[in-house]
Design an enzyme around this catalytic site. Structure first.
Site, PDB file in Angstrom:
ATOM      1  N   ARG A  64     -15.776  25.311 -65.182  1.00 13.94           N
ATOM      2  CA  ARG A  64     -15.469  26.722 -65.438  1.00 13.94           C
ATOM      3  C   ARG A  64     -14.481  27.240 -64.398  1.00 13.94           C
ATOM      4  NH1 ARG A  64     -21.264  29.663 -66.294  1.00 13.94           N
ATOM      5  NH2 ARG A  64     -20.322  31.122 -64.838  1.00 13.94           N
ATOM      6  N   ARG A  87     -20.800  21.821 -60.786  1.00  6.03           N
ATOM      7  CA  ARG A  87     -21.202  21.917 -62.196  1.00  6.03           C
ATOM      8  C   ARG A  87     -20.078  21.510 -63.151  1.00  6.03           C
ATOM      9  NH1 ARG A  87     -23.517  27.413 -64.427  1.00  6.03           N
ATOM     10  NH2 ARG A  87     -21.687  28.191 -63.345  1.00  6.03           N
ATOM     11  N   ARG A 122     -27.714  43.063 -65.682  1.00  4.10           N
ATOM     12  CA  ARG A 122     -27.226  42.740 -64.335  1.00  4.10           C
ATOM     13  C   ARG A 122     -26.997  43.982 -63.488  1.00  4.10           C
ATOM     14  NH1 ARG A 122     -24.731  37.571 -65.925  1.00  4.10           N
ATOM     15  NH2 ARG A 122     -24.045  36.535 -64.051  1.00  4.10           N
ATOM     16  N   ARG A 162     -19.171  36.616 -56.951  1.00  3.47           N
ATOM     17  CA  ARG A 162     -20.310  36.681 -57.873  1.00  3.47           C
ATOM     18  C   ARG A 162     -21.612  36.929 -57.115  1.00  3.47           C
ATOM     19  NH1 ARG A 162     -19.251  31.121 -60.768  1.00  3.47           N
ATOM     20  NH2 ARG A 162     -21.277  31.401 -61.749  1.00  3.47           N
ATOM     21  N   LYS A 193     -30.492  29.367 -64.519  1.00  2.00           N
ATOM     22  CA  LYS A 193     -30.882  30.194 -65.681  1.00  2.00           C
ATOM     23  C   LYS A 193     -30.511  29.501 -66.996  1.00  2.00           C
ATOM     24  CE  LYS A 193     -28.246  33.651 -64.316  1.00  2.00           C
ATOM     25  NZ  LYS A 193     -27.686  33.085 -63.062  1.00  2.00           N
TER      26      LYS A 193
END
Ligand code: AP5
Length: 215
Positions: free
Chosen positions: A161, A128, A89, A172, A15
């Site tokens: 992160r 990431r 969400r 998540r 996203k």
């Protein structure tokens, strides 16, 4: 050109990567995740509250999240077209957004849904890295910077992160499956949903989305 859009998808679907490229088409990028991370960095009251939820992989409560989106959407620059990334969400957030857009005389034109399968999601999330300065996303295998640990775009340092580990990812993904995925039906019923497979390269995906938005 489709003006006001939502980008949805599970954690790691791409996203943020797609949204940051779409800014070039003139959209104002509104990422609730980025807004919370900025508040955490600044040490604001909102940031301190949100951090507890985010590091565990839990959702920040609806009333807080809706509040920051309401404030941001009412700003003048959003009139040229906005791109919501990571919001809504939950069903409560989706209904609040319908109310909000009505109040400011705007409407959602399309909901872009990205997915690439769970195995790839885990690979992307755990590999990431993000630029501390400009937020550009990288990956340790598939999107390496030219110089290790340094952002190609602004020279800022890259970091991981604290919710990008397997344990928080599991939480998540559970929230996504239980609370966010049902919104696909919500938007399908309204004729707004458009699915894209995000397994291919981000350049190809961007071209596909851009072509669709301009059609
Ligand atoms: P948020 O920041 O929104 O995180 P997320 O939804 O979990 O999504 P990610 O940012 O992890 O993934 P992404 O889909 O943007 O993937 P990316 O492009 O970076 O939210 C974080 C937290 O904030 C939430 O868990 C929650 O606590 C809170 N929060 C936020 N909004 C909320 C709300 N509305 N309500 C309540 N709480 C909220 O890509 C991932 C990796 O893959 C990168 O390394 C990238 O380089 C790579 N990649 C991307 N695309 C490709 C591609 N096509 N091919 C190969 N690699 C790719």
């Amino acid at each position: 050109m489709k003006k006001n859009i939502i980008i949805m998808g599970p954690p790691g679907a791409g996203k943020g990567t797609a949204a940051k490229k779409l800014i070039d088409l003139g959209y104002v990028h509104i990422s609730t995740g980025d807004m919370f991370r900025e508040a955490i960095k600044k040490g604001t009251a909102l940031g301190q509250l949100a951090e507890q939820y985010i590091k565990r992989g839990d959702l920040v409560p609806d009333e807080l999240t809706i509040g920051i989106v309401k404030e941001r959407l009412s700003q003048e620059d959003c009139a040229k077209g906005f791109l919501l990334d990571g919001f809504p969400r939950t069903l409560v957030q989706a209904r609040a957004l319908e109310q909000l857009t009505k109040e400011i005389n705007r409407q959602i034109d399309v909901v872009i849904n990205l997915d690439c399968g769970e195995k790839e999601l885990v690979r992307r999330i755990t590999g990431r890295r993000i630029c501390k300065q400009c937020g550009a996303p990288y990956h340790i295998d598939s999107l390496k910077p030219k110089v290790e640990g340094v952002c190609d775009l602004c020279g800022g340092p890259l970091y991981q992160r604290n919710d990008d580990n397997e344990e928080a990812f599991k939480v998540r993904l559970e929230h996504y499956t239980k609370e966010t995925k049902p919104l696909l039906d919500f938007y399908q019923e309204r004729g707004l949903l458009r699915n894209f497979n995000s397994l291919g390269s981000s350049e190809v995906l961007f071209d596909e989305i851009a072509k669709f938005l301009k059609s």
